[in-house]
Design a protein around this motif. Structure first.
Motif, short mmCIF file in Angstrom:
data_model
loop_
_atom_site.label_atom_id
_atom_site.label_comp_id
_atom_site.label_asym_id
_atom_site.label_seq_id
_atom_site.Cartn_x
_atom_site.Cartn_y
_atom_site.Cartn_z
N UNK A 157 0.82 -1.20 0.00
CA UNK A 157 0.00 0.00 0.00
C UNK A 157 0.86 1.26 0.00
N UNK A 158 0.26 2.35 -0.44
CA UNK A 158 0.84 3.68 -0.31
C UNK A 158 -0.20 4.58 0.35
N UNK A 159 0.28 5.70 0.92
CA UNK A 159 -0.66 6.61 1.58
C UNK A 159 -0.19 8.04 1.36
N UNK A 160 -1.11 8.90 0.99
CA UNK A 160 -0.77 10.30 0.82
C UNK A 160 -1.60 11.17 1.75
N UNK A 161 -1.02 12.29 2.12
CA UNK A 161 -1.68 13.25 2.99
C UNK A 161 -2.05 14.47 2.17
N UNK A 162 -3.30 14.87 2.28
CA UNK A 162 -3.81 16.00 1.52
C UNK A 162 -4.41 17.01 2.50
N UNK A 163 -3.93 18.25 2.43
CA UNK A 163 -4.43 19.30 3.32
C UNK A 163 -5.03 20.41 2.48
N UNK A 164 -6.30 20.75 2.75
CA UNK A 164 -7.00 21.80 2.03
C UNK A 164 -7.29 22.94 2.99
N UNK A 187 -5.49 6.11 1.33
CA UNK A 187 -4.77 4.84 1.26
C UNK A 187 -5.04 4.17 -0.08
N UNK A 188 -3.96 3.75 -0.76
CA UNK A 188 -4.10 3.12 -2.07
C UNK A 188 -3.36 1.79 -2.11
N UNK A 189 -3.85 0.89 -2.95
CA UNK A 189 -3.16 -0.37 -3.25
C UNK A 189 -3.29 -0.63 -4.73
N UNK A 190 -2.16 -0.84 -5.39
CA UNK A 190 -2.15 -1.04 -6.85
C UNK A 190 -2.83 0.12 -7.58
N UNK A 191 -2.65 1.32 -7.05
CA UNK A 191 -3.20 2.50 -7.68
C UNK A 191 -4.67 2.75 -7.40
N UNK A 192 -5.35 1.85 -6.69
CA UNK A 192 -6.78 2.00 -6.41
C UNK A 192 -6.98 2.44 -4.96
N UNK A 193 -7.89 3.39 -4.76
CA UNK A 193 -8.16 3.89 -3.41
C UNK A 193 -8.85 2.80 -2.59
N UNK A 194 -8.29 2.52 -1.41
CA UNK A 194 -8.85 1.53 -0.50
C UNK A 194 -9.65 2.17 0.63
N UNK A 195 -9.19 3.34 1.06
CA UNK A 195 -9.86 3.98 2.19
C UNK A 195 -9.45 5.45 2.24
N UNK A 196 -10.34 6.30 2.76
CA UNK A 196 -10.05 7.72 2.97
C UNK A 196 -10.56 8.10 4.36
N UNK A 197 -9.70 8.72 5.14
CA UNK A 197 -10.11 9.26 6.43
C UNK A 197 -9.90 10.77 6.41
#
Length: 363
Positions: free
Chosen positions: A221-228, A275-285
């Motif tokens: 998995x990979x995970x990115x942080x996004x702040x708006x 949270x992504x796996x194989x480029x697909x979103x798995x979860x968003x918090x």
């Protein structure tokens, strides 16, 4: 993730009298009995005594829900209760999953292997036990007193303490599924928790995040942080992997600070972990965060020591109130009612709300 909410089709039955009513979840026994005219208003005269006696007995919640192909395609399925009040045995398709004994937490059970096959239905049953019998027996084993207005033994159960009476409230130890119930399907991984910390320096705020992740397979998995920001400006950062999740952060220049009522505005930043796996979103918090520092200054003064709230380095004169549960019948508390209450507090120039510890964690 796939979420199947379990809100419809519930019935609740008294195991002593056999009375059975359709009900809603979230909801409670008292709320259901009142809705169907099966009990008097416990706030009226001495009807509190009759309502209290109801909790000498046991009650069962039950519902059936159809097979969901999208849910069953997931690798793992959990039955999730966001609020059980309080003592209950949990069953899924006749299988005993466990015992709940704490209304102040979430309860989850794996049910993938127990779920019905295509064309079938799933049955959820929750049997509630008497909190009065529990505290009576617990007190006999280990006498422990708390508030003199409450029933003996109430501190020995992880249930809202004011359910058993207080100087301001009646003895109404209700029971039920007072927060949502759902079936949660996880295909590869999910975010289990998000911790956000703020570090303030001159002209900047560093937002650091720890993300707890649980995987149900060996996927990477990979995970990115996004702040708006309040004005819609967005920053994105790729988080670093650690054993049980991810960590990292974003630096915000020239931050818009959050202030208490009467001292400034309340701009909020949206913080999202993707949270992504194989480029697909798995979860968003997602969380809404106010950027501010807060401390209590207890430094020495001419009288001994201070007790002053400081927000963003400015002393705040605290004006507010003590927040107790809005209703002893929790099914009648909702987002709109709470918002109206807080708007009234704001309009009265309150800038502090103290959440009283004898209730339950408010939404």
């Amino acid at each position: 993730m796939v979420i199947q909410k379990v809100t419809e089709g519930w019935k609740v039955r008294s195991c002593q009298t056999g009375q059975c009513f359709e009900t809603k979840v979230p909801g409670t026994v008292y709320g259901t009995w009142l809705e169907h005219g099966a009990m008097e208003d416990p706030y009226w005269r001495d009807c509190e005594d009759d309502a209290l006696a109801m909790m000498e007995g046991e009650y069962e919640y039950e519902t059936t829900l159809p097979f969901c192909e999208e849910l069953m395609s997931c690798r793992a399925i959990r039955l999730k209760f966001e609020g059980i009040d309080t003592l209950a045995d949990i069953y899924f398709n006749g299988n005993h999953l466990g015992v709940a004994d704490n209304m102040h937490r979430v309860w989850e059970y794996p049910v993938k292997s127990l779920a019905a096959e295509s064309g079938g239905v799933n049955t959820i049953r929750v049997r509630f036990h008497s909190p009065l019998s529990f505290i009576k027996e617990a007190y006999e084993k280990s006498p422990y007193d708390g508030s003199p207005e409450a029933m003996q033994g109430f501190p020995l159960l992880r249930k809202s303490h004011c359910s058993f009476g207080w100087d301001w409230g009646p003895r109404l130890p209700d029971a039920g599924l007072f927060r949502p119930v759902s079936l949660v399907g996880v295909e590869q991984a999910e975010i289990r928790d998000v911790w956000i910390r703020q570090i303030h320096r001159e002209g900047t705020v560093s937002l650091s995040c720890d993300i707890a992740v649980e995987s149900v397979c060996d996927t990477v998995c990979t995970c990115e942080l996004k702040v708006t920001g309040p004005k819609g400006d967005t920053s994105v950062s790729q988080l670093q992997r650690k054993n049980d999740g991810f960590f990292g952060g974003i630096v915000i220049d020239n931050p818009e600070l959050w202030w208490p009522n009467g001292y400034g505005s309340q701009p909020l930043y949206r913080v999202e972990a993707v949270l992504k796996a194989n480029g697909e979103i798995q979860d968003i918090q997602s969380r809404m965060v106010g950027l501010r520092t807060m401390k209590v200054n207890t430094g020495a003064d001419e009288y001994g020591s201070r007790f002053a709230h400081e927000v963003n380095g400015v002393e705040i004169f605290a004006m507010g109130a003590d927040y107790i549960p809005e209703d002893c019948i929790r099914g009648r508390v909702n987002r709109e009612r709470t918002r109206t209450l807080l708007e009234h507090c704001r309009d009265c120039n309150f800038n502090v709300i103290r959440v009283w510890g004898g209730g339950y964690y408010p939404d």
